[in-house]
Design an enzyme around this catalytic site. Sequence first.
Site, PDB file in Angstrom:
ATOM      1  N   ARG A  76       0.863  -1.179   0.000  1.00  0.00           N
ATOM      2  CA  ARG A  76       0.000   0.000   0.000  1.00  0.00           C
ATOM      3  C   ARG A  76       0.898   1.227   0.000  1.00  0.00           C
ATOM      4  NH1 ARG A  76      -2.135  -3.569   3.940  1.00  0.00           N
ATOM      5  NH2 ARG A  76      -4.248  -4.335   3.451  1.00  0.00           N
ATOM      6  N   LYS A 112      -2.194  -2.920   7.917  1.00  0.00           N
ATOM      7  CA  LYS A 112      -3.384  -2.511   8.660  1.00  0.00           C
ATOM      8  C   LYS A 112      -3.543  -3.362   9.920  1.00  0.00           C
ATOM      9  CE  LYS A 112      -6.208  -0.679   4.871  1.00  0.00           C
ATOM     10  NZ  LYS A 112      -7.500  -0.795   4.152  1.00  0.00           N
ATOM     11  N   HIS A 139      -4.278  -9.264   3.256  1.00  0.00           N
ATOM     12  CA  HIS A 139      -5.726  -9.232   3.437  1.00  0.00           C
ATOM     13  C   HIS A 139      -6.124 -10.127   4.611  1.00  0.00           C
ATOM     14  CE1 HIS A 139      -6.547  -8.023  -1.026  1.00  0.00           C
ATOM     15  NE2 HIS A 139      -6.299  -6.987  -0.253  1.00  0.00           N
TER      16      HIS A 139
END
Length: 343
Positions: free
Chosen positions: A191, A216, A310
């Site tokens: 990212r 994240k 993910h």
Amino acid sequence: MAEPAGVTGARAGKTDPSLEQYALLRAQASPLDVKADLRAAYDSWLAFLSQEKRFSAHTVSAYAADLAHFLNFQAAHHGELPNLRRMTDLATADFRAWLAQRAGGGIKQSSNARAVSVIRSFFRWLTKEGLAENTAATLLRRPKVPKSIPKALSASEAQDTLDTIGELSDEPWVARRDIALLLLLYGCGLRIGEALSLTHDNAPTMGQDSMVITGKGNKQRMVPLLPIVTEAITDYLRSCPFELNASDALFRGVRGGPMSARAIQKRIQSLRGLLGLPSTATPHALRHSFATHLLAGGGDLRAIQELLGHASLSTTQRYTDVDVESLLATYDQAHPRARKKPA
């Protein structure tokens, strides 16, 4: 209730909100009209998200705004300042009225879906803490959000982007910086925030074949490094005119400060006009391209999930739709039975 203390210590490339930052997050949220016990629960929940769940400052700010909107709506809806007892007594109709008001205000379904998740999370926390319990909140369902397909560049568009990005600057070190940054997005699937959070101390070096990225939710993952990526970063560091300490951001702006995401977004925007790329060509599209091209090349979906970081395989599975769409486009262009005959 006392304000929560700031969390000490640094994660890879991320700093937890300090006491001052935390206060700023609260100030940026909608003014909150609730009674003292509910205000204390609100503050404590935000501290929980920041300190225990390790959410980013941006995420905590968004959650605070969503919850404040919900609580303020209930205050107006019932004509009195809500407290924890009111949270227990809320009925299904109260939650539906809030959602109807948001929908009537033109708020996007994706934003409404996130807000529902925020409210459910808050009520789960209230139950866990023994502060309030509400069955209607547990039955609240997220609005259906249209399934979006990641917008990836074609292999040739991605290559043209990498080949041309260095031509946008007359400063050789800036050109090398931009190339190195885009290679991290397309070559490693990072990212933009993950790439910009790299420090000089954890920058990959020549001969290094993998690196640990903190993404994240403070989740770490291992990503492989292509030699071209480490070579590009080494070239950039050799030419960078600024002296970097170990904890300094790896990528620097033209004035020496940490490079911003907006800076690389503007460069990609310039490339769109120069190369005739679609409006969906963004820095994040290179991450999408990384996943899409891996899948098209026979990559395993589970492995791609790990590389992208993910949490859910369903998020990664969106790339199968991109691949099918690409196959159908190729079929329409190449198969003799698919070609339209001239009129």
